[in-house]
Design an enzyme around this catalytic site. Structure first.
Site, short mmCIF file in Angstrom:
data_model
loop_
_atom_site.label_atom_id
_atom_site.label_comp_id
_atom_site.label_asym_id
_atom_site.label_seq_id
_atom_site.Cartn_x
_atom_site.Cartn_y
_atom_site.Cartn_z
N GLY A 1 -14.44 135.32 39.85
CA GLY A 1 -13.06 135.75 39.65
C GLY A 1 -12.05 135.09 40.58
CE1 TYR B 1 -6.09 143.90 39.17
CE2 TYR B 1 -6.39 144.13 41.55
CZ TYR B 1 -5.68 143.62 40.47
OH TYR B 1 -4.58 142.82 40.69
CD GLN C 1 -19.97 145.98 30.99
OE1 GLN C 1 -20.37 145.78 29.84
NE2 GLN C 1 -19.55 145.00 31.78
CB SER D 1 -15.60 139.36 40.86
OG SER D 1 -15.63 137.96 40.76
CG HIS E 1 -23.29 139.01 31.15
ND1 HIS E 1 -23.96 137.94 30.58
CD2 HIS E 1 -24.24 139.75 31.76
CE1 HIS E 1 -25.26 138.05 30.85
NE2 HIS E 1 -25.45 139.14 31.55
P1 NAD Z 1 -17.39 143.87 39.94
O1 NAD Z 1 -18.65 144.34 40.56
O2 NAD Z 1 -16.50 142.99 40.75
O3 NAD Z 1 -16.56 145.16 39.43
C1 NAD Z 1 -15.98 146.00 40.34
C2 NAD Z 1 -15.04 146.94 39.62
O4 NAD Z 1 -15.80 147.85 38.81
C3 NAD Z 1 -14.23 147.77 40.58
O5 NAD Z 1 -12.86 147.75 40.18
C4 NAD Z 1 -14.78 149.18 40.43
O6 NAD Z 1 -13.75 150.14 40.51
C5 NAD Z 1 -15.35 149.16 39.01
N1 NAD Z 1 -16.48 150.08 38.90
C6 NAD Z 1 -17.62 150.08 39.64
N2 NAD Z 1 -18.41 151.11 39.26
C7 NAD Z 1 -17.76 151.76 38.28
C8 NAD Z 1 -18.06 152.91 37.51
N3 NAD Z 1 -19.19 153.59 37.67
N4 NAD Z 1 -17.15 153.31 36.59
C9 NAD Z 1 -16.00 152.62 36.40
N5 NAD Z 1 -15.66 151.53 37.12
C10 NAD Z 1 -16.54 151.11 38.04
O7 NAD Z 1 -17.71 143.20 38.52
P2 NAD Z 1 -17.64 141.65 38.12
O8 NAD Z 1 -18.58 140.87 38.98
O9 NAD Z 1 -16.24 141.25 38.00
O10 NAD Z 1 -18.32 141.70 36.67
C11 NAD Z 1 -17.64 142.23 35.55
C12 NAD Z 1 -18.21 141.59 34.31
O11 NAD Z 1 -17.97 140.18 34.38
C13 NAD Z 1 -19.71 141.75 34.16
O12 NAD Z 1 -20.00 141.88 32.79
C14 NAD Z 1 -20.26 140.45 34.69
O13 NAD Z 1 -21.53 140.10 34.15
C15 NAD Z 1 -19.20 139.49 34.20
N6 NAD Z 1 -19.10 138.21 34.92
C16 NAD Z 1 -19.00 138.20 36.27
C17 NAD Z 1 -18.84 136.99 36.94
C18 NAD Z 1 -18.65 136.96 38.44
O14 NAD Z 1 -18.51 135.87 38.97
N7 NAD Z 1 -18.61 138.06 39.16
C19 NAD Z 1 -18.81 135.79 36.21
C20 NAD Z 1 -18.89 135.83 34.82
C21 NAD Z 1 -19.04 137.06 34.19
#
Ligand code: NAD
Ligand code: MG
Length: 328
Positions: free
Chosen positions: A133, A25, A85, A27, A107
């Site tokens: 996000g 939960y 992941q 970005s 991604h």
């Molecule tokens: P993020 O860093 O915001 O994710 C945080 C979430 O991950 C939190 O809810 C946390 O509870 C959970 N988390 C952290 N460590 C964990 C663990 N060890 N076990 C289980 N849950 C855990 O992630 P994001 O930036 O939203 O990225 C998620 C995916 O989206 C990635 O594959 C990223 O490459 C892709 N993506 C991100 C963006 C962006 O703008 N941030 C854009 C496009 C694609």
């Protein structure tokens, strides 16, 4: 030209009766979960017990939240940091995948570099918004959307693309337009962009121009405004209308100086290096380096980050930004 999918090419009915589990939960996770829910999709959020902050935020937003042990769904979206992941997949997701399940990524890294290898009987799809996000959520609320890429890596159900497009519609992306790609293309171009141009390239360009002015005796504050602060005005012009839009807007002297001198900064040697960096991405050499770096506890990453934080431009920047009233 790439094919662009719009609202009429995607059908939310495809997700009807399906349970969607959003893992994470942060970005992307919060934006996908909220937008899908508001699109009438059955969404549950799965989170680690230790992340009370994400947990509370999700509950406050009215989401149904379960622990990672309780992950369950016809479509499981892996929206947690890429480097965690594979472990979460092995511990909590793999055993839950069955005939007809779909696993979704934002991604392609872990699928493309075989860090996650789902069984053959499930769909493996990607919906990757081209924006952070919070913007994905804000645009959706405003009745708009952020463009996205979709890809299918495994099509066990025969409907993988329709499922990906329905998900893209549920988060608002088809309102803007969705481009089909492959996990390979998305992963390799994403890594190349952030290394050469967006993050790596821009940071080095700014620091080197700053250092050159300061070592020649110019005041660091003046150098900061010139090479960092003003970059935003230039990037905004490029963002809104392309590079030529920027050339049209700047002075005649800036046009002539820029067009003749820029080519001396980005030389054929730079091009050769770009090609080398792309090769390291294509061969998996960069992926191996980054995966091993994580296993080793990130010694290089931590040192480099510390050096970035302590660069003179950061010290000057802190002071200079206090002068700018529109920065809080
Ligand atoms: P993020 O860093 O915001 O994710 C945080 C979430 O991950 C939190 O809810 C946390 O509870 C959970 N988390 C952290 N460590 C964990 C663990 N060890 N076990 C289980 N849950 C855990 O992630 P994001 O930036 O939203 O990225 C998620 C995916 O989206 C990635 O594959 C990223 O490459 C892709 N993506 C991100 C963006 C962006 O703008 N941030 C854009 C496009 C694609
Ligand atoms: Mg990237």
């Amino acid at each position: 030209m790439a094919k662009i999918y719009r609202e009429e090419d995607a059908d939310l009915e495809v997700l009807k009766g399906k349970k969607i589990c959003i893992v994470g939960y942060g970005s992307q996770g919060h934006a996908h979960a909220l937008n899908l829910r508001d699109s009438g999709v059955d969404v549950t959020v799965a989170l680690p017990e230790w992340d009370r902050e994400s947990w509370q935020k999700a509950e406050k937003d009215g989401m149904k939240v379960v622990s990672l042990e309780k992950i369950e769904g016809d479509l499981i979206a892996m929206l947690i940091p890429d480097m965690v992941q594979p472990e979460v997949y092995r511990k909590f997701v793999r055993e839950k995948l069955k005939d007809g399940s779909a696993i979704l990524f934002a991604h392609g890294f872990n699928i493309h570099y075989n860090q996650i290898v789902p069984p053959k009987n499930v769909d493996v799809i990607m919906v990757a918004p081209k924006g952070p996000g919070p913007l994905v959520r804000r645009m959706f609320v405003e009745g708009k959307g952020v463009p996205a890429l979709v890809a299918v890596n495994q099509n066990a159900s025969g409907k993988a693309l329709d499922i990906a497009l329905a998900y893209a519609k549920g988060i608002g992306a088809t309102r803007a337009g969705v481009i089909e790609t492959t996990f390979k293309e998305e992963t390799e171009t994403d890594l190349f962009g952030e290394q050469v141009d967006l993050c790596g390239g821009v940071a080095e360009m700014i620091k080197m121009s700053f250092e050159t002015l300061v070592e020649a005796g110019y005041q660091p504050e003046v150098a900061y405004f010139e090479v960092l602060h003003e970059l935003k005005l230039i990037v905004d012009l490029i963002y809104e209308g392309g590079i030529f839009n920027m050339w049209k807007a700047v002075s005649e002297t800036a046009k002539y100086g820029g067009m003749t001198r820029g080519k001396r900064i980005f030389t054929e040697a730079t091009r050769q290096e770009m090609r080398k960096i792309l090769k390291e991405i294509q061969t998996g050499e960069f992926a191996r380096e980054w995966i091993l770096e994580n296993l080793a506890g990130r010694p290089v990453y931590n040192k480099l980050l510390e050096m970035e934080a302590n660069h003179p431009i950061e010290i000057v920047g802190k002071e200079v930004r206090k002068m700018i009233p529109w920065f809080k």
